[in-house]
Design a protein around this motif. Structure first.
Motif: not given
Length: 479
Positions: A75-76, A222-226, A295-296, A299, A303
């Motif tokens: 996901c990263y 996905n820097k904001e959430s991960l 990640a999408t 979710a 997950n």
């Protein structure tokens, strides 16, 4: 695709290059006495062929970590490839190999006793409690996750029944001598695990899938959430570095025939696990590439890494390949779960000096262990997994510092272990301040600053110990 192939090649080459260098650092002596010969008991100290100890070690350390962790780590973005590759070579495989050598040279004692020997009695006492808790968490994680996969794959049998079957198997495997069940069956599971990985590698190389290219723009998504630091290094543990491995290595340290086998058994098994993690991270990114990314999609399915495993295997490998893949994915956690309980038994036996030839003495330790494990299965799995992940990396950090002390006492190159020890100290320290599991400051600068303060303080304490040990001219037991 190019990044994936380069990382894969680096892992393979490292076994023949950096692995050989570490042999020289350890001053390997193929003629030195080993525990399987000097302490043979027919239960835990049993010599076995090198190929067998390798496959058992691989299964013992693999679990769901290099599979579930790699899927979640995907996901990263492609940055996961870098951590798996360089973490696996310079941290994980080094950690497993040097700790394995130390264990062989110290009669195959549990890692808790090794920590007490090199870091002091206080650290050893803490580690005894800490390690048993970790092994219980591991046992529970590796009961629940295969039960989830099996209940999804075979819906006629409920998850609770699968839980009961797996726990029953664990109890039997924990009691039996290591060569009766583990030594005979696990190599077959190891072959299934390796075949599964090779099948997915074939899909990546020859199938119609796109592995995201590594660029500055998508290196970390996905820097904001991960946030990358420190969560990536906690999420992907078993594929890069894992303290759990040090609790498993005593099992095979009691079975190797000579020190020369250690590179194949310990360094080789960890490199193999990194390859498996790399493949699962790549197939996850490629498989869900057209659907908005890992990640999408995850979710949208709670997950659930177990769901991703089933979906990827069914779609890419067909019926036969899917069954083989699921066998490998299920065998990995089950074979790590039972050896987690076995390791916990050995730690308790070492602490209280309870000989393990006698069946009823093994039973006395096993019954309360499994009672505690069964109780933990009723706790929310996500909660257990989160605390397992941090505890796992904290244990790896302690073992890395133990390796540094060992190398210092033997006047060997401490720099192979010192930077990894400092790095993992910062990862674990900063996670305490960042994560909601602990202090919960989030990604504020002060959280990282406090993590740095703790790291500097602990490193200073350890450097003082290193200087003091050198002044006193302390030597390790084998010298």
């Amino acid at each position: 695709m190019l990044t994936f192939i380069i990382c894969l090649a680096l892992l393979v080459v490292a076994y023949f290059t950096y692995g050989r260098y570490l042999e020289r650092v350890c001053k390997i002596d193929s003629k030195a006495a080993v525990p399987s010969a000097t302490l043979y008991d027919g239960v835990d100290y049993v010599p076995m062929p090198r190929w067998r100890t390798f496959l058992i070690q691989l299964l013992n350390i693999a679990g769901t970590g290099p599979i579930f962790g790699a899927i979640l780590g995907a996901c990263y973005g492609p940055v996961a490839f870098l951590w798996i590759t360089f973490g696996g070579i310079f941290m994980g495989a080094m950690h497993d190999y040097l700790s394995g050598v130390i264990l062989v040279r110290n009669n195959g004692l549990s890692i808790t006793e090794i920590v007490a020997r090199y870091l002091g009695k206080g650290a050893g006492a803490f580690m005894r409690v800490f390690s048993v808790i970790l092994l219980l968490l591991v046992g529970v994680v590796f009961v629940v996750s295969p039960a989830d996969i099996l209940s999804t794959k075979f819906e006629l049998i409920s998850k609770n029944w699968w839980l009961a079957i797996i726990i029953g198997y664990y109890f039997i495997a924990t009691l039996l001598p290591v060569d009766k069940l583990i030594g005979k069956v696990y190599p077959l599971f190891g072959i299934a695990l390796v075949t599964m990985a090779l099948g997915l590698l074939g899909v990546l190389l020859f199938g119609d899938y796109t592995i995201p290219a590594m660029t500055l723009e998508n290196l970390h998504i996905n820097k904001e959430s991960l946030p990358l630091m420190p969560t990536l290094f906690i999420t992907i543990a078993c594929g890069a570095i894992s303290g759990f491995h040090a609790t498993q290595s005593p099992l095979m340290a009691r079975c190797v025939n000579n020190e020369r086998e250690c590179r194949f058994v310990f360094y080789g098994a960890m490199i193999s696990e990194s390859v498996i993690a790399l493949i699962w991270a790549a197939i996850s990114m490629a498989f869900f590439y057209e659907d908005g990314g890992v990640a999408t999609v995850l979710a949208q399915h709670g997950n659930s890494a177990a769901w991703a495993v089933n979906t990827i295997a069914d779609t890419t490998l067909g019926i036969v390949g899917s069954i083989l893949a699921i066998l490998g994915v299920v065998a990995a956690p089950i074979t790590s779960g039972d050896t987690a309980f076995r390791s916990a038994r050995l730690i308790i036996a070492d602490v209280f000096h309870i000989e393990q030839r006698t069946k009823w003495k093994r039973l006395v330790i096993c019954i309360p262990l499994f009672a505690a494990g069964i109780a933990l299965t009723f706790i929310n799995f996500d909660v257990v997994w989160r605390y397992f992940a941090w505890t796992n990396q904290a244990l790896a950090t302690v073992v890395l510092w133990c390796i540094v002390v060992y190398l210092n006492l033997n006047k060997s190159n401490i720099w192979v272990a010192l930077p990894p020890a400092v790095f993992m100290t910062y990862i674990c320290s900063s996670f305490v301040f960042v994560s909601n599991q602990f202090i919960g400051m989030g990604t504020k600068p002060m959280a990282y600053i406090w993590g740095g303060v703790v790291t500097i303080a602990l490193t200073a304490v350890m450097c003082y110990k290193l200087r003091a040990d050198r002044k006193q001219g302390l030597l390790t037991p084998e010298n």
